[in-house]
Scaffold this motif. Structure first.
Motif, short mmCIF file in Angstrom:
data_model
loop_
_atom_site.label_atom_id
_atom_site.label_comp_id
_atom_site.label_asym_id
_atom_site.label_seq_id
_atom_site.Cartn_x
_atom_site.Cartn_y
_atom_site.Cartn_z
N LEU A 182 0.79 -1.36 0.30
CA LEU A 182 -0.13 -0.15 0.02
C LEU A 182 0.98 1.18 0.04
CD1 LEU A 182 -2.67 1.49 0.22
CD2 LEU A 182 -2.61 1.00 2.65
N LEU A 183 1.86 1.26 0.74
CA LEU A 183 2.74 2.48 0.88
C LEU A 183 3.64 2.63 -0.40
CD1 LEU A 183 4.43 1.80 4.33
CD2 LEU A 183 3.02 4.09 3.81
N LEU A 184 3.95 1.50 -1.06
CA LEU A 184 4.39 1.71 -2.55
C LEU A 184 3.80 2.38 -3.48
CD1 LEU A 184 7.27 1.02 -3.98
CD2 LEU A 184 6.10 -1.22 -4.42
N ALA A 185 2.41 2.00 -3.34
CA ALA A 185 1.24 2.40 -4.47
C ALA A 185 1.02 4.10 -3.81
CB ALA A 185 0.14 1.58 -4.32
N LYS A 227 14.47 11.93 2.43
CA LYS A 227 14.48 10.54 2.55
C LYS A 227 14.22 10.13 4.11
CE LYS A 227 18.15 8.84 0.27
NZ LYS A 227 19.46 8.47 -0.14
N GLU A 228 14.77 10.54 4.95
CA GLU A 228 14.48 10.30 6.36
C GLU A 228 13.27 10.26 6.59
OE1 GLU A 228 17.15 12.35 5.53
OE2 GLU A 228 18.58 11.13 5.60
N ALA A 229 12.49 11.22 6.21
CA ALA A 229 11.10 11.49 6.53
C ALA A 229 10.10 10.42 5.89
CB ALA A 229 10.47 12.71 6.26
N MET A 230 10.50 10.31 4.72
CA MET A 230 9.78 9.23 3.99
C MET A 230 9.87 7.81 4.60
SD MET A 230 9.90 10.08 0.02
CE MET A 230 11.87 10.32 -0.02
N MET A 231 11.20 7.75 5.16
CA MET A 231 11.26 6.24 5.81
C MET A 231 10.58 6.07 7.02
SD MET A 231 12.87 4.16 3.77
CE MET A 231 11.51 4.89 2.66
N GLY A 232 10.77 7.20 7.75
CA GLY A 232 10.03 7.08 9.22
C GLY A 232 8.67 7.00 9.03
N ILE A 233 7.96 7.55 7.85
CA ILE A 233 6.57 7.30 7.86
C ILE A 233 6.13 5.93 7.33
CG2 ILE A 233 4.39 7.95 6.13
CD1 ILE A 233 5.66 10.81 5.97
#
Length: 271
Positions: free
Chosen positions: A103-106, A122-128
């Motif tokens: 789901l996150l990938l989509a 990038k850090e924020a995206m990985m945190g989410i």
């Protein structure tokens, strides 16, 4: 994983299909992860590629651990409630994690294609990603245990260690989130494909990120319908004791895992 008890011959046939498919799939997943380790620095040179590979790695890891727990559960099904409950909890958690990472990938694909969203670090995206990818499944799995274990309605032990259906309908704690993520992915896929055909990939997206986005779209386009068909038959096993439905689901479930591994491997090699 069906709530129905099958006779001995039927159970043997299903076990053969499942174990053969899962065994091949686990080998493919391990190979994918080994290749990922080797080529990681070469394929994560921009944020889009990085997010894609992190997502696919977590999908593969979740699937691999869930399958290991499935095999363990099959061997401890007659060894008491505690080992079976532990195997069921981790299966529930990691199978859900697989769906949430899909789901996150989509959703990442949707945000990049529709909104051109690229300013988040990038850090924020990985945190989410890690919070939603593992946090949401963990909450669902824990609530399921807390709400059913007291009445001894958490697991079924008739055929394999898995969530109970007849007594508490705990199995819905997997089926509903899984099918919801599949439905959302299908909707996202339709929107993304429509936008890509209508105006192409947003011009604000950097050139080196366009190919990874196309690869993400292809990954979602292949795996999401496969998940939808597979778990459609999974619902059939919940409401019918027909042996044919159980065989089709067992075959598709094994094929689903194998094709997920092959698709991941192909994407790694091609990128």
């Amino acid at each position: 994983m069906s709530p129905f008890t099958l006779d001995k011959i039927q159970a043997i046939i299903l076990d053969f299909i499942i174990y053969l498919g899962v065994g091949i799939s686990m080998g493919s997943l391990v190979l994918c992860l080994i290749i990922e380790i080797i080529i990681w620095k070469l394929v994560t040179r921009n944020d889009t590629s990085y997010v894609r590979h992190v997502s696919i790695v977590n999908i593969a890891v979740s699937l691999l651990i869930a399958d290991i727990c499935f095999i363990i559960g099959a061997h401890v099904v007659n060894k008491g409630e505690s080992p079976c409950s532990t195997a069921t909890f981790f299966m529930h958690f990691f199978y859900l994690a697989l769906f949430f990472w899909m789901l996150l990938l989509a959703l990442f694909l949707l945000s990049r294609i529709i909104m051109g969203f690229s300013r988040m670090t990038k850090e924020a995206m990985m945190g989410i990603g890690f919070t939603a990818g593992y946090g949401a499944p963990l909450i669902i799995a824990v609530i399921t245990v807390a709400s059913t274990a007291g009445n001894k309605g958490y697991i079924q032990q008739d055929y394999n260690c898995w969530l109970n259906w007849n007594k508490t309908k705990a199995l819905l704690a997997f089926v509903i989130p899984a099918l919801m993520t599949v439905a959302i992915n299908l909707l996202v896929l339709i929107v993304v494909l429509f936008e890509m055909l209508r105006r192409g990939i947003n011009a604000s997206i950097q050139q080196d990120e366009k190919q990874p986005l196309v690869i993400i779209a292809r990954c979602v386009a292949i795996l999401t319908p496969l998940f939808a068909i597979t778990w459609g038959f999974g619902i059939g096993t919940m409401v019918s004791s027909d042996f044919g439905i159980h065989v089709v689901f067992a075959f598709l479930n094994s094929l689903q895992v194998f094709l997920t591994a092959v698709e991941s491997l192909e994407r790694r090699v091609s990128s």
